[in-house]
Design an enzyme around this catalytic site. Structure first.
Site, PDB file in Angstrom:
ATOM      1  CB  SER A  32      -0.917   0.009   1.229  1.00  0.00           C
ATOM      2  OG  SER A  32      -1.718   1.170   1.209  1.00  0.00           O
ATOM      3  NE  ARG A  40       2.009   2.141  11.483  1.00  0.00           N
ATOM      4  CZ  ARG A  40       1.840   2.157  12.797  1.00  0.00           C
ATOM      5  NH1 ARG A  40       0.688   2.535  13.314  1.00  0.00           N
ATOM      6  NH2 ARG A  40       2.839   1.789  13.594  1.00  0.00           N
ATOM      7  N   PRO A 227      -3.969   2.016  -2.571  1.00  0.00           N
ATOM      8  CG  PRO A 227      -5.781   3.086  -1.571  1.00  0.00           C
ATOM      9  CD  PRO A 227      -5.126   2.863  -2.904  1.00  0.00           C
ATOM     10  CG  PHE A 228      -6.739  -2.301  -1.090  1.00  0.00           C
ATOM     11  CD1 PHE A 228      -6.659  -3.093   0.043  1.00  0.00           C
ATOM     12  CD2 PHE A 228      -7.489  -1.143  -1.032  1.00  0.00           C
ATOM     13  CE1 PHE A 228      -7.337  -2.743   1.208  1.00  0.00           C
ATOM     14  CE2 PHE A 228      -8.176  -0.787   0.120  1.00  0.00           C
ATOM     15  CZ  PHE A 228      -8.099  -1.589   1.247  1.00  0.00           C
ATOM     16  CD  GLU A 245     -14.644  -0.644  -4.835  1.00  0.00           C
ATOM     17  OE1 GLU A 245     -15.815  -0.748  -4.422  1.00  0.00           O
ATOM     18  OE2 GLU A 245     -14.344  -0.632  -6.046  1.00  0.00           O
ATOM     19  CE  LYS A 261     -20.714   1.054  -9.687  1.00  0.00           C
ATOM     20  NZ  LYS A 261     -19.360   0.737 -10.128  1.00  0.00           N
TER      21      LYS A 261
END
Length: 446
Positions: A32, A40, A227-228, A245, A261
């Site tokens: 991430s 973090r 983030p992912f 997401e 969305k």
């Protein structure tokens, strides 16, 4: 695995460490680069002690098999990283057939579920600029030995990133055919069949020369942090995701989902960028589209959460990424007594933001207009021995398969179609969404 041990080391970039063993089956990276939580922590893992593969027609309930692989709940170290060992799983979109039997067709190469149990993990704390090696075992000695094993991964010699284009070019699906599919969905909405459906189009290609799927992952992490972001190497297969997401998460019994969305591209100038974000926030169409999925996710969470605990504390937040602005809402709840992370996965899969509403009818619509999705729009998740969970929606994702000619790839991008959708605008939205991945594949690394 009742005992947990941890050791620490100085900071290294997780993608650099992973590069040394990225070709091993079941090599894993969850990286991430976004600010704040979950930005973090990043995680690397390898050499699982047990694995699980589920394909269509399997006789055993895969959710029961997943629970057995995870085993009884065991507490972690207080104040440690959120993931301290457990199961990491890739649930393809068609894993949904185990929740709602629809007779979905499958991609031949990809299983419905691929999961592995990791007793050793490297957790990278970007905030503290430190690495935590976690080991799990039946006793303190076994746990410490596994923590030392994880720490030794740092000794491997990293591989330099590949320069130049990673593919000879991407072939995208016919633009006119996609716009026709969008128009057909709009007609079905006006006929009362559905309220919304997420329809995707595909880009295909092959990696050039000696390029590896990991090269794509490393370049994405460097160019467009998400983030992912995730990398998973399976036998003959590889997954690279740059997803923004969250699907569902559990922390100490508290549940959260953050459906996306609503999308606008980033602007070419600072002024244009601000204007596009403001346009997204003010869009009645995008707010309505987002709210439909919020309501769907509230219903999904209510199946396993305590009565009255499900609520939406934040609606319509604009979050900005390298290539797009997104409209994001947050839905929370608290698991009901006797319910756990695997129950939540069963209740909510597949993610509502990439199916539509009503979910089952939207899935039937998708199946009539698309070829099997495979990993795209499924989920990559970790389920900790302590009962916690986090998971992504596998958008901005490329699926790779190895054959005699090297690595083939497929990536998709979709759009949520509602009653007033414009087919041309929705097609342009898919191109904005795929742009960061296409840039990583087709562009040269300086």
């Amino acid at each position: 695995m009742r005992c947990v041990a941890q050791l620490t080391a100085e900071w290294r970039e997780p993608a650099e460490v992973l590069s040394a063993y990225a070709e091993e089956p079941w090599a894993l990276g969850l990286v991430s680069g976004a600010p704040g939580e979950p930005g973090r922590w990043s995680y690397l893992a390898r050499d699982p002690d047990a694995t699980l593969m589920v394909r269509a027609g399997a006789r055993r309930d895969p959710f029961a098999a997943l629970s057995e692989l995870l085993g009884p709940s065991s507490p972690g170290l207080a104040g440690g990283p959120p993931f301290q060992g457990g199961v990491v799983g890739l649930a393809s979109y068609e894993f949904a057939d185990w929740v709602e039997p629809l007779g979905l067709a499958r991609q031949a190469a990809w299983p419905d579920l691929a999961a592995a149990r990791y007793l050793s993990v490297l957790a990278f704390d970007r905030e503290a600029q430190a690495i935590v090696a976690i080991g799990r075992g039946a006793d303190e000695g076994a746990a410490l030995a596994r923590a030392r094993a994880a720490l030794s991964w740092l000794d491997a010699i990293p591989q330099a990133p590949r320069r130049g284009a990673l593919t000879d070019g991407l072939i995208n699906s016919d633009a006119a055919a996609y716009e026709a599919a969008v128009a057909q969905v709009v007609e079905r909405i006006h006929a009362g069949e559905i309220f919304q459906a997420n329809i995707a189009r595909a880009w295909t290609g092959r990696l050039a020369g000696d390029a590896r799927p990991f090269d794509v992952f490393a370049r994405l992490v460097g160019q467009s942090a998400a983030p992912f972001a995730a990398y998973l190497r399976l036998p003959g297969l590889a997954l690279v995701s740059n997803s923004p997401e969250r699907f569902v998460a559990v922390r100490g019994g508290a549940v959260e989902t953050r459906p996306i969305k609503g999308t606008r591209p980033r602007g070419r100038t600072p002024g244009e960028d601000v204007a596009l974000a403001a346009e997204l926030l003010a869009s009645d169409k995008d707010r309505a589209e987002n709210l439909m999925i919020v309501d769907l996710m509230r219903n999904d969470l209510a199946r396993v959460c305590a009565p009255g605990s499900v609520r939406a504390p934040e609606l319509f937040a604009v979050e900005s990424f390298a290539n797009v602005h997104h409209l994001v809402s947050t839905v929370v709840g608290r698991l009901a007594p006797g319910k756990g992370a695997v129950d939540l996965l069963r209740a909510a899969f597949p993610p509502g933001s990439i199916t539509g509403a009503p979910k089952v009818q939207a899935m039937k619509t998708i199946a009539s207009l698309e070829t099997p999705r495979g990993p795209y729009c499924g989920s990559l998740f970790w389920a900790g021995f302590d009962g916690d969970l986090d998971s992504s929606v596998l958008i901005r994702t490329a699926a790779f398969a190895l054959d005699e000619g090297g690595w083939s790839l497929e990536a998709r991008a979709g759009a949520g179609i509602v009653a007033d959708s414009d087919p041309h605008a929705e097609r342009l939205e898919t191109e904005a969404k795929i742009s960061a991945l296409a840039r990583a594949l087709e562009g040269a690394c300086a």
